[in-house]
Write an enzyme that holds these catalytic residues in place. Structure first.
Site, PDB file in Angstrom:
ATOM      1  N   GLY A   1      -4.290   0.515  -5.605  1.00 43.42           N
ATOM      2  CA  GLY A   1      -5.820   0.875  -5.743  1.00 43.42           C
ATOM      3  C   GLY A   1      -5.858   2.208  -6.029  1.00 43.42           C
ATOM      4  O   GLY A   1      -6.614   2.649  -7.022  1.00 43.42           O
TER       5      GLY A   1
ATOM      6  N   ASN B   1      -8.242 -10.677   0.786  1.00 44.52           N
ATOM      7  CA  ASN B   1      -7.076 -10.374   1.533  1.00 44.52           C
ATOM      8  C   ASN B   1      -6.565  -9.154   1.173  1.00 44.52           C
ATOM      9  O   ASN B   1      -5.769  -8.185   1.864  1.00 44.52           O
ATOM     10  CB  ASN B   1      -5.897 -11.473   1.663  1.00 44.52           C
ATOM     11  CG  ASN B   1      -5.736 -11.879  -0.066  1.00 44.52           C
ATOM     12  OD1 ASN B   1      -6.377 -11.672  -0.824  1.00 44.52           O
ATOM     13  ND2 ASN B   1      -4.370 -12.285  -0.433  1.00 44.52           N
ATOM     14  N   ALA B   2      -7.023  -8.659  -0.079  1.00 46.91           N
ATOM     15  CA  ALA B   2      -6.407  -7.067  -0.453  1.00 46.91           C
ATOM     16  C   ALA B   2      -7.262  -6.179   0.388  1.00 46.91           C
ATOM     17  O   ALA B   2      -8.239  -6.422   0.718  1.00 46.91           O
ATOM     18  CB  ALA B   2      -6.912  -7.092  -1.899  1.00 46.91           C
TER      19      ALA B   2
ATOM     20  N   ASP C   1       0.883  -3.352  -0.787  1.00 50.65           N
ATOM     21  CA  ASP C   1       0.299  -2.054  -0.031  1.00 50.65           C
ATOM     22  C   ASP C   1       1.192  -0.609  -0.859  1.00 50.65           C
ATOM     23  O   ASP C   1       1.392   0.089  -0.021  1.00 50.65           O
ATOM     24  CB  ASP C   1       0.296  -1.929   1.400  1.00 50.65           C
ATOM     25  CG  ASP C   1      -0.423  -2.834   2.163  1.00 50.65           C
ATOM     26  OD1 ASP C   1      -1.787  -3.388   1.427  1.00 50.65           O
ATOM     27  OD2 ASP C   1      -0.103  -3.498   3.006  1.00 50.65           O
ATOM     28  N   GLU C   2       1.348  -0.854  -2.132  1.00 53.07           N
ATOM     29  CA  GLU C   2       2.212   0.154  -2.565  1.00 53.07           C
ATOM     30  C   GLU C   2       1.424   1.173  -3.275  1.00 53.07           C
ATOM     31  O   GLU C   2       1.892   2.375  -3.396  1.00 53.07           O
ATOM     32  CB  GLU C   2       2.952  -0.509  -3.997  1.00 53.07           C
ATOM     33  CG  GLU C   2       3.834  -1.555  -3.374  1.00 53.07           C
ATOM     34  CD  GLU C   2       3.431  -2.998  -3.580  1.00 53.07           C
ATOM     35  OE1 GLU C   2       1.964  -3.022  -3.592  1.00 53.07           O
ATOM     36  OE2 GLU C   2       3.987  -4.189  -3.616  1.00 53.07           O
TER      37      GLU C   2
ATOM     38  N   HIS D   1      -7.198  -2.393  -0.718  1.00 49.68           N
ATOM     39  CA  HIS D   1      -6.798  -1.230  -1.708  1.00 49.68           C
ATOM     40  C   HIS D   1      -7.832   0.084  -1.721  1.00 49.68           C
ATOM     41  O   HIS D   1      -9.036   0.275  -1.804  1.00 49.68           O
ATOM     42  CB  HIS D   1      -7.130  -1.707  -3.310  1.00 49.68           C
ATOM     43  CG  HIS D   1      -6.482  -2.731  -3.721  1.00 49.68           C
ATOM     44  ND1 HIS D   1      -6.305  -3.566  -4.847  1.00 49.68           N
ATOM     45  CD2 HIS D   1      -5.352  -3.501  -3.152  1.00 49.68           C
ATOM     46  CE1 HIS D   1      -5.514  -4.620  -5.083  1.00 49.68           C
ATOM     47  NE2 HIS D   1      -5.062  -4.579  -3.927  1.00 49.68           N
TER      48      HIS D   1
ATOM     49  N   THR E   1       1.770 -15.132  -0.414  1.00 49.02           N
ATOM     50  CA  THR E   1       0.353 -15.336  -0.594  1.00 49.02           C
ATOM     51  C   THR E   1       0.614 -16.769  -1.810  1.00 49.02           C
ATOM     52  O   THR E   1       1.524 -17.197  -2.188  1.00 49.02           O
ATOM     53  CB  THR E   1      -0.389 -14.244  -1.246  1.00 49.02           C
ATOM     54  OG1 THR E   1      -1.544 -14.528  -1.225  1.00 49.02           O
ATOM     55  CG2 THR E   1      -0.230 -14.119  -2.650  1.00 49.02           C
TER      56      THR E   1
HETATM   57  P1  GDP Z   1      -2.589  -1.342  -2.144  1.00 50.76           P
HETATM   58  O1  GDP Z   1      -3.132  -2.409  -1.424  1.00 50.76           O
HETATM   59  O2  GDP Z   1      -1.440  -1.373  -3.031  1.00 50.76           O
HETATM   60  O3  GDP Z   1      -3.888  -0.733  -2.967  1.00 50.76           O
HETATM   61  O4  GDP Z   1      -2.290   0.178  -1.113  1.00 50.76           O
HETATM   62  P2  GDP Z   1      -3.183   0.254   0.119  1.00 50.76           P
HETATM   63  O5  GDP Z   1      -4.122   1.205  -0.126  1.00 50.76           O
HETATM   64  O6  GDP Z   1      -3.229  -0.872   1.208  1.00 50.76           O
HETATM   65  O7  GDP Z   1      -2.099   1.365   1.072  1.00 50.76           O
HETATM   66  C1  GDP Z   1      -1.684   2.633   0.373  1.00 50.76           C
HETATM   67  C2  GDP Z   1      -2.087   3.740   1.473  1.00 50.76           C
HETATM   68  O8  GDP Z   1      -1.530   4.598   1.021  1.00 50.76           O
HETATM   69  C3  GDP Z   1      -3.509   4.070   1.471  1.00 50.76           C
HETATM   70  O9  GDP Z   1      -4.017   4.257   2.769  1.00 50.76           O
HETATM   71  C4  GDP Z   1      -3.567   5.264   0.233  1.00 50.76           C
HETATM   72  O10 GDP Z   1      -4.734   6.080   0.749  1.00 50.76           O
HETATM   73  C5  GDP Z   1      -2.235   5.789   0.853  1.00 50.76           C
HETATM   74  N1  GDP Z   1      -1.711   6.499  -0.280  1.00 50.76           N
HETATM   75  C6  GDP Z   1      -1.746   6.155  -1.485  1.00 50.76           C
HETATM   76  N2  GDP Z   1      -0.864   6.860  -2.336  1.00 50.76           N
HETATM   77  C7  GDP Z   1      -0.461   7.810  -1.573  1.00 50.76           C
HETATM   78  C8  GDP Z   1       0.509   9.102  -1.608  1.00 50.76           C
HETATM   79  O11 GDP Z   1       1.005   9.383  -2.676  1.00 50.76           O
HETATM   80  N3  GDP Z   1       0.676   9.773  -0.077  1.00 50.76           N
HETATM   81  C9  GDP Z   1       0.184   9.611   0.797  1.00 50.76           C
HETATM   82  N4  GDP Z   1       0.531  10.182   1.691  1.00 50.76           N
HETATM   83  N5  GDP Z   1      -0.888   8.405   0.898  1.00 50.76           N
HETATM   84  C10 GDP Z   1      -1.050   7.577  -0.359  1.00 50.76           C
HETATM   85  P1  IMO Z   2      -2.804  -5.675  -0.699  1.00 50.87           P
HETATM   86  O1  IMO Z   2      -3.811  -6.159  -1.717  1.00 50.87           O
HETATM   87  C1  IMO Z   2      -0.023  -6.524   2.478  1.00 50.87           C
HETATM   88  C2  IMO Z   2       0.397 -10.915   2.985  1.00 50.87           C
HETATM   89  C3  IMO Z   2       0.118 -11.393   4.638  1.00 50.87           C
HETATM   90  C4  IMO Z   2       0.894 -12.563   4.575  1.00 50.87           C
HETATM   91  C5  IMO Z   2       1.055 -12.942   3.324  1.00 50.87           C
HETATM   92  C6  IMO Z   2      -0.065 -14.122   2.840  1.00 50.87           C
HETATM   93  O2  IMO Z   2      -3.281  -4.656  -0.011  1.00 50.87           O
HETATM   94  O3  IMO Z   2      -1.405  -5.439  -1.081  1.00 50.87           O
HETATM   95  P2  IMO Z   2      -2.589 -14.362   2.728  1.00 50.87           P
HETATM   96  O4  IMO Z   2      -3.600 -13.852   3.499  1.00 50.87           O
HETATM   97  O5  IMO Z   2      -2.583 -13.926   1.434  1.00 50.87           O
HETATM   98  O6  IMO Z   2      -2.328 -15.926   2.528  1.00 50.87           O
HETATM   99  O7  IMO Z   2      -1.169 -14.066   3.479  1.00 50.87           O
HETATM  100  O8  IMO Z   2       0.764 -12.000   2.283  1.00 50.87           O
HETATM  101  N1  IMO Z   2      -0.500 -10.323   2.411  1.00 50.87           N
HETATM  102  C7  IMO Z   2      -0.452  -8.827   2.373  1.00 50.87           C
HETATM  103  N2  IMO Z   2       0.176  -7.944   2.815  1.00 50.87           N
HETATM  104  N3  IMO Z   2      -0.992  -6.303   1.563  1.00 50.87           N
HETATM  105  C8  IMO Z   2      -1.798  -7.306   1.242  1.00 50.87           C
HETATM  106  O9  IMO Z   2      -2.780  -6.885   0.525  1.00 50.87           O
HETATM  107  C9  IMO Z   2      -1.744  -8.492   1.669  1.00 50.87           C
HETATM  108  N4  IMO Z   2      -2.488  -9.743   1.243  1.00 50.87           N
HETATM  109  C10 IMO Z   2      -1.725 -10.592   2.095  1.00 50.87           C
HETATM  110  O10 IMO Z   2       0.470 -10.481   5.486  1.00 50.87           O
HETATM  111  O11 IMO Z   2       2.414 -12.134   4.793  1.00 50.87           O
HETATM  112 MG    MG Z   3      -3.456  -2.931   0.724  1.00 49.04          MG
END
Ligand code: GDP
Ligand code: IMO
Ligand code: MG
Length: 424
Positions: free
Chosen positions: A17, A38-39, A13-14, A41, A237
């Site tokens: 996406g 599981n993603a 969740d960095e 993004h 994962t």
């Molecule tokens: P991913 O799984 O690595 O793609 O990340 P996620 O989408 O799960 O989580 C990132 C969250 O932070 C999302 O809700 C984005 O909309 C939000 N986000 C991404 N970049 C920024 C940023 O620079 N500032 C803020 N406030 N939110 C951001």
């Molecule tokens: P994105 O793509 C955060 C974590 C789960 C669990 C471990 C294994 O948004 O970064 P799994 O379902 O893959 O077998 O779970 O990995 N996990 C994530 N944590 N963001 C995700 O996806 C994740 N996908 C899996 O919480 O600890």
């Molecule tokens: Mg994510």
């Protein structure tokens, strides 16, 4: 023109996406190289706020070819749902392809994931219960079905028969209901009907793209700390989100990789169990969660929050061979008076670790060593260049870059597409 892997450098969740959505405006091809639904993004652009699960984050650019690569595990049911949601939002999907070699997540994989997690009790991994672990386990055990099998009904039937012999035994052992073979076969025939035109051998397309010097992005699904080999095993994962796997999962030669962009949040978050040294179980953690809206995009679970972990990112940077960092969510720190950065782990023996990642049992016992940095107490969300950032924010970013030993390539100051800039 280059091949760039975009990988998560923390616990997931960095903001991978949003970075890919930004870069895909110029890309010819985007390939998801591992993971499944599981993603989560999240991408915000002219189509509104969209959570992508299986569909690559370049889908919003109609001229970018988007491929779900061989290293992925695909649940056809959730892919079809995701496609329907995107189409309802006006996104055209003529540019979406699925590798015939990608594995299929079957209904029994989801059932097994839930039953296995329940059986683990207090030692659960905290999976997303999307069947990811059981699907990759079947891949390795050679009893998986692949998306390409949908193109060959007789072969598919035989493979399903073979797979169900084991799957049904496992389900019964864990107290689940066995799956009816005919019913499942009928469901697969429905998926075949709906997806057959998109299931292709991606190699000719990739070969042509590479020969034409196209811009290719390889999209990772999780962070290095959840990598099957290099993460906090067993709280990981079941695949490798690390850059070395990107060419395999995509279908490119290893030496084709030109750049590796590591995506890092300006602080840390994790979903699921396992050690997370900089976790803040106090008001500051709650403040980060609120300011950063840290709730899982796939499961809605509140994310564990903590300070930036320079040891984990340094480790991730080296392991991935990162050429640049994309720092996201800098704006979330705008209101903090002071910030902490973890620069080392103190082991119970007193030893200081900065250049390695202690193995999981040791990681539980480490004490983070922090540096305190001044906050900038001003709004960064309108910054569109390095020079627009307050001096204290630049100093904070410099320190992150120094600890990672990687230059900063991009900074993101908000979730919307334009709230990001190139630093290089
Ligand atoms: P991913 O799984 O690595 O793609 O990340 P996620 O989408 O799960 O989580 C990132 C969250 O932070 C999302 O809700 C984005 O909309 C939000 N986000 C991404 N970049 C920024 C940023 O620079 N500032 C803020 N406030 N939110 C951001
Ligand atoms: P994105 O793509 C955060 C974590 C789960 C669990 C471990 C294994 O948004 O970064 P799994 O379902 O893959 O077998 O779970 O990995 N996990 C994530 N944590 N963001 C995700 O996806 C994740 N996908 C899996 O919480 O600890
Ligand atoms: Mg994510």
């Amino acid at each position: 023109m280059s091949v760039t892997a975009i990988v998560g450098a923390q616990w997931g969740d960095e903001g991978k996406g949003r970075i890919i959505d930004f870069l895909a405006q110029q890309a010819d091809v985007v390939i998801r190289f591992q993971g499944g639904d599981n993603a989560g993004h999240t991408v915000i652009n002219q189509y509104g706020k969209r959570a992508l699960h299986l569909v690559p984050s370049g889908i919003f650019n109609p001229v970018t070819q988007n491929i779900i690569g061989a290293g992925c595990v695909v649940n056809p049911a959730s892919l079809l749902e995701e496609m329907a949601r995107l189409e309802a939002a006006g996104v055209t999907l003529g540019n979406l392809w699925i590798s015939n070699r990608a594995q299929m997540v079957m209904p029994y994989h989801r059932m097994l994931d839930a039953l296995e997690e329940a059986a683990r009790g207090k030692d659960s991994i905290g999976t997303t219960k999307r069947g990811i672990g059981p699907a990759y386990a079947d891949k390795a055990a050679r009893s998986g079905l692949r998306m390409g099998d949908l193109l060959h009904p007789h072969w598919l039937e035989a493979r399903l028969n073979d797979a169900l012999r084991t799957a049904n035994r496992k389900l019964q052992l864990l107290g689940g209901r066995p799956v009816d073979e005919r019913e499942l076969n009928a469901l697969l025939m429905d998926y075949r009907q709906k997806l057959r035109d998109r299931i292709v051998d991606v190699m000719p397309l990739l070969r042509q793209a590479l020969n034409a010097d196209a811009d290719i992005l390889l999209e990772g699904q999780l962070g290095v700390m959840r990598d099957l080999d290099w993460g906090i095993y067993p709280y990981v994962t079941s695949s490798n989100p690390t850059a070395a796997f990107a060419p395999i999962g995509a279908g490119l030669p290893a030496r084709s990789l030109d750049r590796v962009i590591g995506v890092v949040k300006a602080y840390s978050t994790a979903v699921g169990e396992g050690p997370f040294p900089t976790e803040l179980l106090d008001e500051t953690g709650d403040r980060l969660r609120e300011a950063g809206a840290e709730f899982g995009a796939t499961t809605g679970r509140p994310r564990r929050c903590g300070w930036f972990d320079g040891v984990a990112v340094r480790y991730a940077a080296w392991l991935n061979g990162m050429t640049g960092l994309a720092v996201t969510k800098l704006d979330v720190l705008d209101a903090f008076d002071e910030l902490q950065i973890c620069v080392g782990y103190r082991l119970p023996s007193g030893e200081l670790v900065t250049d390695a990642m202690p193995d999981t049992p040791l990681l539980y016992g480490v004490t983070p060593v922090y540096e305190t940095w001044p906050g900038w107490r001003s709004d960064t969300t309108r910054a569109r260049s390095w020079d627009d950032l307050p001096r204290a924010a630049r100093a904070y970013l410099h320190r992150i870059s120094e600890l990672a030993d990687v230059p900063i390539a991009y900074v993101s100051v908000g979730p919307e597409r334009e709230q990001m800039f190139d630093v290089s």
